[in-house]
Write a protein that holds these residues in place. Structure first.
Motif, PDB file in Angstrom:
ATOM      1  N   ILE A   1       4.373  12.148  29.372  1.00  0.00           N
ATOM      2  CA  ILE A   1       4.782  11.457  28.751  1.00  0.00           C
ATOM      3  C   ILE A   1       5.302  12.373  26.897  1.00  0.00           C
ATOM      4  O   ILE A   1       4.630  12.423  26.513  1.00  0.00           O
ATOM      5  N   ARG A   2       6.401  12.166  27.071  1.00  0.00           N
ATOM      6  CA  ARG A   2       7.228  12.637  26.101  1.00  0.00           C
ATOM      7  C   ARG A   2       7.933  11.991  25.310  1.00  0.00           C
ATOM      8  O   ARG A   2       8.868  11.450  25.609  1.00  0.00           O
ATOM      9  N   LEU A   3       8.953  12.774  23.627  1.00  0.00           N
ATOM     10  CA  LEU A   3      10.061  12.027  23.522  1.00  0.00           C
ATOM     11  C   LEU A   3      11.545  12.696  24.218  1.00  0.00           C
ATOM     12  O   LEU A   3      11.574  13.113  25.139  1.00  0.00           O
ATOM     13  N   CYS A   4      12.537  11.551  24.394  1.00  0.00           N
ATOM     14  CA  CYS A   4      13.190  11.771  24.952  1.00  0.00           C
ATOM     15  C   CYS A   4      14.566  12.931  24.776  1.00  0.00           C
ATOM     16  O   CYS A   4      14.578  12.241  22.699  1.00  0.00           O
ATOM     17  N   GLY A   5      14.797  13.865  25.087  1.00  0.00           N
ATOM     18  CA  GLY A   5      15.555  14.336  23.613  1.00  0.00           C
ATOM     19  C   GLY A   5      17.270  14.544  24.624  1.00  0.00           C
ATOM     20  O   GLY A   5      17.369  13.536  25.453  1.00  0.00           O
ATOM     21  N   SER A   6      18.044  15.278  24.196  1.00  0.00           N
ATOM     22  CA  SER A   6      19.638  14.654  24.094  1.00  0.00           C
ATOM     23  C   SER A   6      19.282  15.215  25.494  1.00  0.00           C
ATOM     24  O   SER A   6      20.616  15.266  26.390  1.00  0.00           O
TER      25      SER A   6
ATOM     26  N   GLU B   1      22.201   8.185  25.787  1.00  0.00           N
ATOM     27  CA  GLU B   1      22.154   8.516  24.791  1.00  0.00           C
ATOM     28  C   GLU B   1      22.600   7.555  23.492  1.00  0.00           C
ATOM     29  O   GLU B   1      22.279   8.432  22.303  1.00  0.00           O
ATOM     30  N   ARG B   2      23.278   6.541  23.900  1.00  0.00           N
ATOM     31  CA  ARG B   2      22.622   5.222  22.205  1.00  0.00           C
ATOM     32  C   ARG B   2      21.508   5.348  22.100  1.00  0.00           C
ATOM     33  O   ARG B   2      20.966   5.791  20.894  1.00  0.00           O
ATOM     34  N   TYR B   3      19.922   5.609  22.790  1.00  0.00           N
ATOM     35  CA  TYR B   3      18.866   5.767  22.307  1.00  0.00           C
ATOM     36  C   TYR B   3      18.796   6.823  22.352  1.00  0.00           C
ATOM     37  O   TYR B   3      17.162   6.833  20.671  1.00  0.00           O
ATOM     38  N   VAL B   4      18.778   7.809  22.389  1.00  0.00           N
ATOM     39  CA  VAL B   4      18.483   8.972  21.760  1.00  0.00           C
ATOM     40  C   VAL B   4      18.882   9.140  20.211  1.00  0.00           C
ATOM     41  O   VAL B   4      18.835   9.900  19.460  1.00  0.00           O
ATOM     42  N   GLN B   5      19.976   8.761  20.119  1.00  0.00           N
ATOM     43  CA  GLN B   5      21.080   8.563  18.969  1.00  0.00           C
ATOM     44  C   GLN B   5      20.299   7.936  17.760  1.00  0.00           C
ATOM     45  O   GLN B   5      20.046   7.741  16.514  1.00  0.00           O
ATOM     46  N   GLU B   6      19.496   6.760  18.914  1.00  0.00           N
ATOM     47  CA  GLU B   6      18.963   5.899  17.616  1.00  0.00           C
ATOM     48  C   GLU B   6      17.381   6.666  17.768  1.00  0.00           C
ATOM     49  O   GLU B   6      17.705   5.860  16.445  1.00  0.00           O
ATOM     50  N   HIS B   7      17.545   7.339  18.009  1.00  0.00           N
ATOM     51  CA  HIS B   7      15.570   7.862  18.138  1.00  0.00           C
ATOM     52  C   HIS B   7      16.009   8.768  16.876  1.00  0.00           C
ATOM     53  O   HIS B   7      15.176   8.781  15.994  1.00  0.00           O
ATOM     54  N   ALA B   8      17.411   9.828  16.592  1.00  0.00           N
ATOM     55  CA  ALA B   8      17.227  10.318  15.952  1.00  0.00           C
ATOM     56  C   ALA B   8      17.847   9.641  14.426  1.00  0.00           C
ATOM     57  O   ALA B   8      17.515  10.465  13.683  1.00  0.00           O
TER      58      ALA B   8
ATOM     59  N   MET C   1      15.963   7.243  13.126  1.00  0.00           N
ATOM     60  CA  MET C   1      14.747   6.886  13.229  1.00  0.00           C
ATOM     61  C   MET C   1      14.974   5.039  13.638  1.00  0.00           C
ATOM     62  O   MET C   1      13.991   4.807  12.671  1.00  0.00           O
ATOM     63  N   SER C   2      15.685   4.437  13.998  1.00  0.00           N
ATOM     64  CA  SER C   2      16.313   3.479  14.389  1.00  0.00           C
ATOM     65  C   SER C   2      15.366   2.575  15.396  1.00  0.00           C
ATOM     66  O   SER C   2      15.209   1.447  15.833  1.00  0.00           O
ATOM     67  N   ARG C   3      14.666   3.438  16.533  1.00  0.00           N
ATOM     68  CA  ARG C   3      14.528   3.118  17.608  1.00  0.00           C
ATOM     69  C   ARG C   3      14.133   4.659  17.211  1.00  0.00           C
ATOM     70  O   ARG C   3      13.605   5.879  17.559  1.00  0.00           O
ATOM     71  N   HIS C   4      12.167   4.383  19.268  1.00  0.00           N
ATOM     72  CA  HIS C   4      11.742   5.243  19.059  1.00  0.00           C
ATOM     73  C   HIS C   4      11.780   5.182  20.864  1.00  0.00           C
ATOM     74  O   HIS C   4      11.771   4.371  21.350  1.00  0.00           O
ATOM     75  N   PHE C   5      12.241   6.227  21.841  1.00  0.00           N
ATOM     76  CA  PHE C   5      12.888   6.572  22.993  1.00  0.00           C
ATOM     77  C   PHE C   5      11.587   7.551  23.921  1.00  0.00           C
ATOM     78  O   PHE C   5      11.377   8.710  23.704  1.00  0.00           O
ATOM     79  N   LEU C   6      10.598   7.459  24.745  1.00  0.00           N
ATOM     80  CA  LEU C   6       9.944   8.279  25.405  1.00  0.00           C
ATOM     81  C   LEU C   6      10.428   7.561  26.952  1.00  0.00           C
ATOM     82  O   LEU C   6      10.150   6.981  27.465  1.00  0.00           O
ATOM     83  N   LEU C   7       9.594   9.591  27.435  1.00  0.00           N
ATOM     84  CA  LEU C   7      10.154   9.480  28.886  1.00  0.00           C
ATOM     85  C   LEU C   7       8.887  10.098  29.745  1.00  0.00           C
ATOM     86  O   LEU C   7       7.918  10.284  29.098  1.00  0.00           O
ATOM     87  N   ALA C   8       8.392   9.259  31.108  1.00  0.00           N
ATOM     88  CA  ALA C   8       7.847   9.692  31.627  1.00  0.00           C
ATOM     89  C   ALA C   8       8.257   9.968  33.055  1.00  0.00           C
ATOM     90  O   ALA C   8       9.021  10.104  33.274  1.00  0.00           O
ATOM     91  N   GLU C   9       7.650  11.600  33.216  1.00  0.00           N
ATOM     92  CA  GLU C   9       7.745  12.252  34.689  1.00  0.00           C
ATOM     93  C   GLU C   9       6.858  12.552  34.925  1.00  0.00           C
ATOM     94  O   GLU C   9       5.716  12.722  34.837  1.00  0.00           O
ATOM     95  N   VAL C  10       6.935  12.841  36.409  1.00  0.00           N
ATOM     96  CA  VAL C  10       5.967  12.502  37.211  1.00  0.00           C
ATOM     97  C   VAL C  10       5.612  13.711  37.682  1.00  0.00           C
ATOM     98  O   VAL C  10       7.067  14.417  38.948  1.00  0.00           O
ATOM     99  N   ASP C  11       5.273  14.947  37.717  1.00  0.00           N
ATOM    100  CA  ASP C  11       5.533  16.157  38.747  1.00  0.00           C
ATOM    101  C   ASP C  11       6.508  16.822  38.244  1.00  0.00           C
ATOM    102  O   ASP C  11       7.296  17.421  39.183  1.00  0.00           O
ATOM    103  N   GLY C  12       7.500  16.559  37.473  1.00  0.00           N
ATOM    104  CA  GLY C  12       8.805  17.187  36.303  1.00  0.00           C
ATOM    105  C   GLY C  12       9.680  16.284  37.088  1.00  0.00           C
ATOM    106  O   GLY C  12      11.069  16.329  36.761  1.00  0.00           O
ATOM    107  N   ALA C  13       9.508  14.817  37.961  1.00  0.00           N
ATOM    108  CA  ALA C  13      10.344  14.158  38.288  1.00  0.00           C
ATOM    109  C   ALA C  13      11.109  13.361  37.481  1.00  0.00           C
ATOM    110  O   ALA C  13       9.969  12.332  36.769  1.00  0.00           O
ATOM    111  N   VAL C  14      11.836  12.285  36.569  1.00  0.00           N
ATOM    112  CA  VAL C  14      12.077  11.013  36.048  1.00  0.00           C
ATOM    113  C   VAL C  14      10.520   9.250  36.693  1.00  0.00           C
ATOM    114  O   VAL C  14      11.421   9.971  37.698  1.00  0.00           O
ATOM    115  N   ALA C  15      10.088   9.209  35.578  1.00  0.00           N
ATOM    116  CA  ALA C  15       8.847   8.388  36.922  1.00  0.00           C
ATOM    117  C   ALA C  15       9.900   6.858  35.808  1.00  0.00           C
ATOM    118  O   ALA C  15       9.422   5.839  36.447  1.00  0.00           O
ATOM    119  N   GLY C  16      10.480   6.827  34.685  1.00  0.00           N
ATOM    120  CA  GLY C  16      10.735   5.602  34.026  1.00  0.00           C
ATOM    121  C   GLY C  16       9.885   6.026  32.751  1.00  0.00           C
ATOM    122  O   GLY C  16      10.468   7.375  32.458  1.00  0.00           O
TER     123      GLY C  16
END
Length: 173
Positions: free
Chosen positions: A7-12, A35-42, A44-59
């Motif tokens: 589970i990590r921050l979503c980036g550009s 892209e909007r979510y990433v911009q809003e995270h930058a 600081m109006s939104r926090h955006f997390l990504l889940a990966e399983v063995d390097g694949a996007v999971a959610g």
């Protein structure tokens, strides 16, 4: 065989990967949304997390610090907004892990966290996980586009029809 969940921050570099992963299962999640979510995270109006399983996007999950739902906005309650786990990764703890992380983030600023959940069958799993995690209806009844539905009124049963929930969270978890 053990899977590596991250589970990590979503980036550009992630919006295109997210779009492709969800497009593969027929979900319309445009690159521009992520892209909007990433911009809003930058911003600081939104926090955006990504889940990966063995390097694949999971959610992913996002948290908005200022909710569009008036009662949450008035009380300064941040809102979980847009939690999605790809079907092949469901029932494996990904949503719970995303919620663990986002609740911890929210707890740094607020003792209460809110969310809205849809009312039709596609939201059944979400309804169950939120109740199991201690989220309770806020007692204001059915909302449509973040506004109360008056008694006797008819509204479409779509993604804008929600029941809003809150949970007391540990501010220092």
């Amino acid at each position: 065989m053990s899977r590596r969940v991250l589970i990590r921050l979503c980036g550009s570099g992630d919006p295109a990967k997210l779009h492709e992963a969800f497009a593969e299962v027929g979900w319309d999640k445009p690159v521009a949304l992520f892209e909007r979510y990433v911009q809003e995270h930058a911003a600081m109006s939104r926090h955006f997390l990504l889940a990966e399983v063995d390097g694949a996007v999971a959610g992913y999950v996002t948290l908005v610090w200022r909710s569009a739902y008036p009662p949450f906005a008035e009380d300064g309650i941040p809102e979980v907004s847009d939690l999605n786990v790809l079907p092949r990764f469901r029932r494996s703890g990904i949503a719970a892990s995303l919620l663990d992380h986002i609740e911890q983030v929210a707890g740094q600023r607020s003792p209460v966290l809110g969310l809205g959940v849809g009312l039709y069958v596609d939201y059944g799993a979400a309804q169950r996980i939120y109740v199991r995690r201690g989220y309770l209806p806020d007692g204001r009844g059915l909302m449509y586009a973040n506004q109360p539905v008056p008694t006797g009124e008819t509204v479409p049963l779509d993604d804008d029809a929600t029941l809003m929930f809150t949970k007391q969270i540990d501010r220092h978890s």
